[in-house]
Design an enzyme around this catalytic site. Structure first.
Site, PDB file in Angstrom:
ATOM      1  N   GLN A  23      11.506 -17.264 -15.525  1.00 41.92           N
ATOM      2  CA  GLN A  23      12.514 -18.214 -16.015  1.00 41.92           C
ATOM      3  C   GLN A  23      12.679 -18.198 -17.531  1.00 41.92           C
ATOM      4  O   GLN A  23      13.742 -18.492 -18.042  1.00 41.92           O
ATOM      5  CB  GLN A  23      12.140 -19.635 -15.557  1.00 41.92           C
ATOM      6  CG  GLN A  23      12.267 -19.826 -14.060  1.00 41.92           C
ATOM      7  CD  GLN A  23      11.499 -21.047 -13.585  1.00 41.92           C
ATOM      8  OE1 GLN A  23      10.323 -21.220 -13.898  1.00 41.92           O
ATOM      9  NE2 GLN A  23      12.154 -21.910 -12.821  1.00 41.92           N
ATOM     10  N   TYR A  24      11.590 -17.896 -18.247  1.00 47.92           N
ATOM     11  CA  TYR A  24      11.640 -17.993 -19.711  1.00 47.92           C
ATOM     12  C   TYR A  24      11.886 -16.661 -20.408  1.00 47.92           C
ATOM     13  O   TYR A  24      11.763 -16.573 -21.623  1.00 47.92           O
ATOM     14  CB  TYR A  24      10.330 -18.598 -20.230  1.00 47.92           C
ATOM     15  CG  TYR A  24      10.148 -20.035 -19.820  1.00 47.92           C
ATOM     16  CD1 TYR A  24      10.953 -21.030 -20.358  1.00 47.92           C
ATOM     17  CD2 TYR A  24       9.199 -20.398 -18.868  1.00 47.92           C
ATOM     18  CE1 TYR A  24      10.807 -22.351 -19.974  1.00 47.92           C
ATOM     19  CE2 TYR A  24       9.038 -21.709 -18.481  1.00 47.92           C
ATOM     20  CZ  TYR A  24       9.840 -22.693 -19.037  1.00 47.92           C
ATOM     21  OH  TYR A  24       9.699 -23.993 -18.667  1.00 47.92           O
ATOM     22  N   HIS A  25      12.185 -15.636 -19.637  1.00 45.75           N
ATOM     23  CA  HIS A  25      12.403 -14.332 -20.283  1.00 45.75           C
ATOM     24  C   HIS A  25      13.736 -14.335 -21.037  1.00 45.75           C
ATOM     25  O   HIS A  25      14.688 -14.985 -20.627  1.00 45.75           O
ATOM     26  CB  HIS A  25      12.419 -13.237 -19.215  1.00 45.75           C
ATOM     27  CG  HIS A  25      12.134 -11.865 -19.757  1.00 45.75           C
ATOM     28  ND1 HIS A  25      13.059 -11.150 -20.491  1.00 45.75           N
ATOM     29  CD2 HIS A  25      11.028 -11.087 -19.686  1.00 45.75           C
ATOM     30  CE1 HIS A  25      12.525  -9.978 -20.830  1.00 45.75           C
ATOM     31  NE2 HIS A  25      11.290  -9.916 -20.354  1.00 45.75           N
ATOM     32  N   TRP A  44       5.961 -12.782 -21.064  1.00 41.50           N
ATOM     33  CA  TRP A  44       4.631 -12.449 -20.530  1.00 41.50           C
ATOM     34  C   TRP A  44       3.593 -12.144 -21.595  1.00 41.50           C
ATOM     35  O   TRP A  44       2.478 -11.773 -21.268  1.00 41.50           O
ATOM     36  CB  TRP A  44       4.732 -11.256 -19.568  1.00 41.50           C
ATOM     37  CG  TRP A  44       5.604 -10.141 -20.061  1.00 41.50           C
ATOM     38  CD1 TRP A  44       6.888  -9.875 -19.637  1.00 41.50           C
ATOM     39  CD2 TRP A  44       5.324  -9.163 -21.090  1.00 41.50           C
ATOM     40  NE1 TRP A  44       7.409  -8.791 -20.327  1.00 41.50           N
ATOM     41  CE2 TRP A  44       6.479  -8.339 -21.212  1.00 41.50           C
ATOM     42  CE3 TRP A  44       4.220  -8.905 -21.896  1.00 41.50           C
ATOM     43  CZ2 TRP A  44       6.546  -7.278 -22.121  1.00 41.50           C
ATOM     44  CZ3 TRP A  44       4.294  -7.848 -22.805  1.00 41.50           C
ATOM     45  CH2 TRP A  44       5.451  -7.048 -22.905  1.00 41.50           C
ATOM     46  N   ASN A  83      10.407   0.361  -8.702  1.00 43.15           N
ATOM     47  CA  ASN A  83      10.399  -0.214 -10.049  1.00 43.15           C
ATOM     48  C   ASN A  83       8.975  -0.202 -10.600  1.00 43.15           C
ATOM     49  O   ASN A  83       8.076  -0.813 -10.016  1.00 43.15           O
ATOM     50  CB  ASN A  83      10.908  -1.660 -10.009  1.00 43.15           C
ATOM     51  CG  ASN A  83      11.200  -2.210 -11.394  1.00 43.15           C
ATOM     52  OD1 ASN A  83      12.262  -1.948 -11.959  1.00 43.15           O
ATOM     53  ND2 ASN A  83      10.265  -2.957 -11.958  1.00 43.15           N
ATOM     54  N   GLU A  84       8.777   0.516 -11.673  1.00 47.57           N
ATOM     55  CA  GLU A  84       7.470   0.553 -12.358  1.00 47.57           C
ATOM     56  C   GLU A  84       6.302   0.664 -11.372  1.00 47.57           C
ATOM     57  O   GLU A  84       5.489  -0.249 -11.250  1.00 47.57           O
ATOM     58  CB  GLU A  84       7.295  -0.691 -13.246  1.00 47.57           C
ATOM     59  CG  GLU A  84       8.310  -0.771 -14.364  1.00 47.57           C
ATOM     60  CD  GLU A  84       8.054  -1.922 -15.339  1.00 47.57           C
ATOM     61  OE1 GLU A  84       7.325  -2.862 -14.987  1.00 47.57           O
ATOM     62  OE2 GLU A  84       8.600  -1.869 -16.454  1.00 47.57           O
ATOM     63  N   CYS A 101      -7.469   0.138   0.451  1.00 45.51           N
ATOM     64  CA  CYS A 101      -7.645  -0.179   1.877  1.00 45.51           C
ATOM     65  C   CYS A 101      -8.363   0.967   2.601  1.00 45.51           C
ATOM     66  O   CYS A 101      -8.514   2.064   2.068  1.00 45.51           O
ATOM     67  CB  CYS A 101      -6.304  -0.502   2.533  1.00 45.51           C
ATOM     68  SG  CYS A 101      -5.262   0.936   2.858  1.00 45.51           S
ATOM     69  N   CYS A 112       0.887  -1.174   0.000  1.00 45.03           N
ATOM     70  CA  CYS A 112       0.000   0.000   0.000  1.00 45.03           C
ATOM     71  C   CYS A 112       0.916   1.213   0.000  1.00 45.03           C
ATOM     72  O   CYS A 112       1.713   1.396   0.922  1.00 45.03           O
ATOM     73  CB  CYS A 112      -0.887  -0.001   1.242  1.00 45.03           C
ATOM     74  SG  CYS A 112      -1.626   1.614   1.572  1.00 45.03           S
ATOM     75  N   CYS A 141      -6.312   4.123   2.842  1.00 49.33           N
ATOM     76  CA  CYS A 141      -6.275   4.899   1.595  1.00 49.33           C
ATOM     77  C   CYS A 141      -7.586   5.664   1.414  1.00 49.33           C
ATOM     78  O   CYS A 141      -7.594   6.815   0.991  1.00 49.33           O
ATOM     79  CB  CYS A 141      -5.996   3.991   0.400  1.00 49.33           C
ATOM     80  SG  CYS A 141      -4.250   3.520   0.288  1.00 49.33           S
ATOM     81  N   GLU A 198      15.184  -0.421 -19.439  1.00 48.07           N
ATOM     82  CA  GLU A 198      15.036  -1.850 -19.740  1.00 48.07           C
ATOM     83  C   GLU A 198      14.563  -1.965 -21.178  1.00 48.07           C
ATOM     84  O   GLU A 198      13.723  -1.178 -21.618  1.00 48.07           O
ATOM     85  CB  GLU A 198      13.946  -2.497 -18.868  1.00 48.07           C
ATOM     86  CG  GLU A 198      14.232  -2.509 -17.394  1.00 48.07           C
ATOM     87  CD  GLU A 198      13.087  -3.169 -16.605  1.00 48.07           C
ATOM     88  OE1 GLU A 198      12.212  -3.813 -17.223  1.00 48.07           O
ATOM     89  OE2 GLU A 198      13.079  -3.010 -15.385  1.00 48.07           O
TER      90      GLU A 198
HETATM   91  C1  GLA Z   1       9.374  -5.122 -16.258  1.00 50.60           C
HETATM   92  C2  GLA Z   1      10.154  -5.140 -14.972  1.00 50.60           C
HETATM   93  C3  GLA Z   1      11.315  -6.083 -14.984  1.00 50.60           C
HETATM   94  C4  GLA Z   1      10.964  -7.374 -15.695  1.00 50.60           C
HETATM   95  C5  GLA Z   1      10.495  -7.060 -17.083  1.00 50.60           C
HETATM   96  C6  GLA Z   1      10.186  -8.295 -17.903  1.00 50.60           C
HETATM   97  O1  GLA Z   1       9.714  -4.122 -17.103  1.00 50.60           O
HETATM   98  O2  GLA Z   1      10.596  -3.861 -14.582  1.00 50.60           O
HETATM   99  O3  GLA Z   1      11.673  -6.339 -13.650  1.00 50.60           O
HETATM  100  O4  GLA Z   1       9.960  -8.018 -14.993  1.00 50.60           O
HETATM  101  O5  GLA Z   1       9.326  -6.299 -17.005  1.00 50.60           O
HETATM  102  O6  GLA Z   1       9.778  -7.991 -19.206  1.00 50.60           O
HETATM  103 ZN    ZN Z   2      -3.871   1.404   1.060  1.00 53.60          ZN
END
Ligand code: GLA
Ligand code: ZN
Length: 664
Positions: free
Chosen positions: A345-347, A304, A146-147, A154, A112, A157, A296
């Site tokens: 694992q498959y990235h 994904w 990160n992102e 909740c 949160c 919030c 990235e």
């Molecule tokens: C995002 C995340 C990374 C990774 C990539 C995979 O951008 O920031 O940690 O998970 O996706 O595509």
């Molecule tokens: Zn919250």
């Protein structure tokens, strides 16, 4: 190396591997020509395995081993992955979704954003990292979290949202009036009654909740910035890795306090559509109106998307140069090597699970050589100034996304409908906030700028009064900043400039013919019936053909001379060919020329050295067939070292980087 050097890198997770392996990885990185890695952004449990017990030695050793081979570090603050000991001690940290379900441990961004226990723990780890690494000469920048992407519902919030509203509106009467809460008996008699919207709700409430989410992330980011900055060397920057067109919060607000914008670019299924990705680069460059980092990007494939196909051989190299040509100072692949377990694992990666280079590694190695060779040339360069700007507004976008009125009406797709025909002609264009100053532009496009504020109106009027060309499109000027309809016809306070007003808007089940002065085509999805205002100098550009009766022979596109400028109003959503013809004419009339003529699929971008103003042309063939361009002047091609002139062939995915050596 300075902030403006050209970097090539990867995300590296030394915490996934025994330390004995690191030297081999780092050796392979150096062989590939990497100059930077990003580390740490998910390493909280390795950096602080229990409350207050910091283990920074391993990271320090990794930074220094990398530095020994000339590879610099960007450190991530690890707050996107709060550890299990923390969420166990403070379950209130877990975010709650719109159905009241608490997040579980084991994924990421499960926090949160407004949790005080989370804030305290985040400030503690960030401060400790800042003290330990802030002065480290090999750490050149920081990425916060990160992102950012989680929205929490909740009780806390909700209470904070109510406080935010109380603070903003002062009195409930004001809120009730702005939101027209008499509608469906929504009238609030105490702040505690106001919900967090779930699903469709009052548009005023929905917009304020988005602003509240933005404000929550801004404050969280600010906590981290305040913990970090006092410990950083002056040339160390702080960024966040945004997700392109992600719509979760207002990215202009979020970028304000950062030194640098950066983003994560993935193609997913299929292949790179360079006009679409070009727009995303312009978007991110527009966050701070300066160059950015590609923090990235995709090495071969992702894990994904519905079909995780690999990029074609050579495609990623063209994409890297495309990013540089749009203002990236760094290109980092995600990731160096896949962890043996864990969700990804498959990235795609540069080395595989066995630790050996994948076929894709070769392509990066080539880029490594090229970046090293051209770093000096590109150092300190900026994008050649664009004379065209497209305005982007998160609030207009949200409002339209909530009430598209036509299932297929998409704000970003509509914006791209204006970006593409301009970029396809190799005319530089910027995508900036609808609140950005406009004085440097010749042509400004306001695609579906639904929400009009006094300051926007004033800036647009000023722009046109000074001779600017403005394109207002359908859905412009319909609402105020409370997401309420303006009590006037579209484009509201801009009607005087436009010389027309919208008598009616129609979502279209069938295409409607449009006959223009110099093109003909159809309108899809949407059509607005325009009416010339009295005493305006409006000229018709296109009319609708026979369709639903209401639109037949009515004005679809007009242009109005206002003061010394021109204002186009586009009520139609033209097909691609008609749109290209319309835009070509607008550019011609505005005297805006391409950087160079090139065939479809061949991109030309221009960078300029700050000192001396030397021009650098990057030409990229985004197609899988050979293409040719005709160079009007002799040039040095910096990737090959040759001097070239006249007819130049570009291999599939071919790239050339030129500076002029003469005039003819
Ligand atoms: C995002 C995340 C990374 C990774 C990539 C995979 O951008 O920031 O940690 O998970 O996706 O595509
Ligand atoms: Zn919250």
């Amino acid at each position: 190396m300075s902030r403006t050097a050209l970097h090539l890198g990867a995300a590296f997770y030394p915490e996934h591997w025994p330390e004995e392996r690191w030297p081999e990885d780092i050796h392979l990185m150096r062989e590939a020509g990497l100059t930077v890695v990003r580390m740490g952004e998910f390493a909280w449990s390795s950096l602080e395995p229990s409350s207050g017990e910091f283990h920074f030695e391993w990271l320090e050793r990794a930074i220094s081993l990398l530095a020994d081979t000339g590879i610099l570090t960007v450190l991530g603050t690890p707050t996107a992955a709060p550890p299990a000991w923390l969420t166990q001690a403070y379950p209130e940290i877990f975010a709650v979704d719109e159905y009241g379900r608490r997040a579980q441990h084991g994924n990421r961004c499960h926090y949160c954003v407004n949790s005080p226990a989370f804030h305290a723990a985040a400030v503690r780890i960030v401060s400790a990292m800042a003290q330990r690494f802030g002065a480290n000469p090999n750490v050149i920048g920081w990425q916060l979290d990160n992102e950012y992407n989680r929205v929490c519902y909740c009780d806390r919030c909700r209470r904070l949202f109510q406080e935010y509203l109380a603070c903003k509106y002062g009195a409930l009467d004001e809120l009730n009036r702005r939101w027209t809460t008499a509608y469906w008996s929504q009238t609030y008699s105490s702040w505690e009654q106001i919900p967090i919207p779930v699903g469709q709700h009052n548009p005023g409430l929905m917009l304020e909740f988005k602003r509240f989410v933005t404000e929550s992330y801004r404050k969280f980011q600010r906590l981290q910035l305040d913990a970090l900055r006092p410990h950083l060397r002056p040339d160390v920057w702080v960024t966040h890795n945004f997700m392109g067109w992600y719509n979760g919060y207002d990215h202009y607000v979020m970028s304000e306090e950062l030194d640098l914008a950066s983003w994560d670019w993935y193609v997913g299924s299929g292949h790179n559509d360079y006009l679409k990705s070009g727009a995303a680069h312009e978007l991110v460059r527009g966050f701070k109106r300066r160059k950015f980092w590609l923090m990235e990007t995709q090495p071969g494939c992702v894990n994904w998307s519905p079909v995780n196909n690999a990029l074609n051989r050579g495609e990623a190299r063209a994409m890297a140069w495309h990013a540089v040509a749009h203002g990236a100072d760094a290109v980092l692949y995600w990731q160096w090597r896949p962890a043996l377990n864990g969700q990804e694992q498959y990235h795609g990666s540069l080395v595989d699970q066995s630790g050996q280079p994948r076929p894709f590694y070769e392509e990066v190695r080539r880029l490594g050589e090229e970046f090293a060779g051209l770093a000096g040339l590109l150092e300190g360069s900026v994008l050649a100034p664009a004379r065209v700007a497209i305005l982007n507004c998160y609030e207009s976008r949200w409002s339209i996304e909530w009430q598209p009125h036509h299932r297929d009406f998409d704000y970003v797709a509509h914006l791209l409908h204006y970006y593409r025909p301009i970029a396809a002609r190799n005319v530089p264009v910027e995508i900036v906030s609808a609140d950005a100053p406009l004085k440097d532009y010749r042509l400004v496009i306001a695609p579906a700028l639904l929400i009009m504020t006094e300051t926007r109106v004033a800036e647009l009027k000023n722009f046109v009064a000074r001779g600017g060309r403005l394109i207002l499109t359908l859905r412009c000027g319909m609402k105020d900043e409370y997401n309420a309809l303006l009590p006037s016809r579209q484009p509201g306070p801009l009607a005087e400039l436009a010389g027309v007003e919208v008598e009616e808007y129609y979502a279209l089940a069938e295409e409607v013919p449009v006959k223009g002065n110099w093109f003909s085509g159809v309108s899809r999805l949407w059509a607005e019936r325009l009416k010339k205002r009295e005493n305006s100098y409006t000229t018709p550009i296109a009319r609708y053909g026979p369709s639903n009766g209401w639109l037949d022979e009515q004005l679809a596109i007009t242009v109005n001379a206002w003061r010394t400028g021109l204002v186009y109003y586009v009520g139609a959503y033209l097909d691609d060919a008609a749109q290209q013809a319309f835009i070509d004419r607008v550019l011609l009339v505005a005297g805006i020329r391409p950087i160079l003529e090139a065939p479809p699929g061949v991109e030309v971008r221009k960078l300029v050295k700050a000192e001396g103003g030397e021009e650098i042309f990057v030409v990229i063939n985004h197609t899988t067939t050979e293409q040719g361009i005709n160079l009007p002047w002799p040039a040095r091609e910096h990737l090959s070292g040759f001097t070239i002139k006249g007819d130049v062939r570009l291999a599939p995915y071919g790239v050339i980087v030129l500076t002029r050596t003469g005039d003819t």
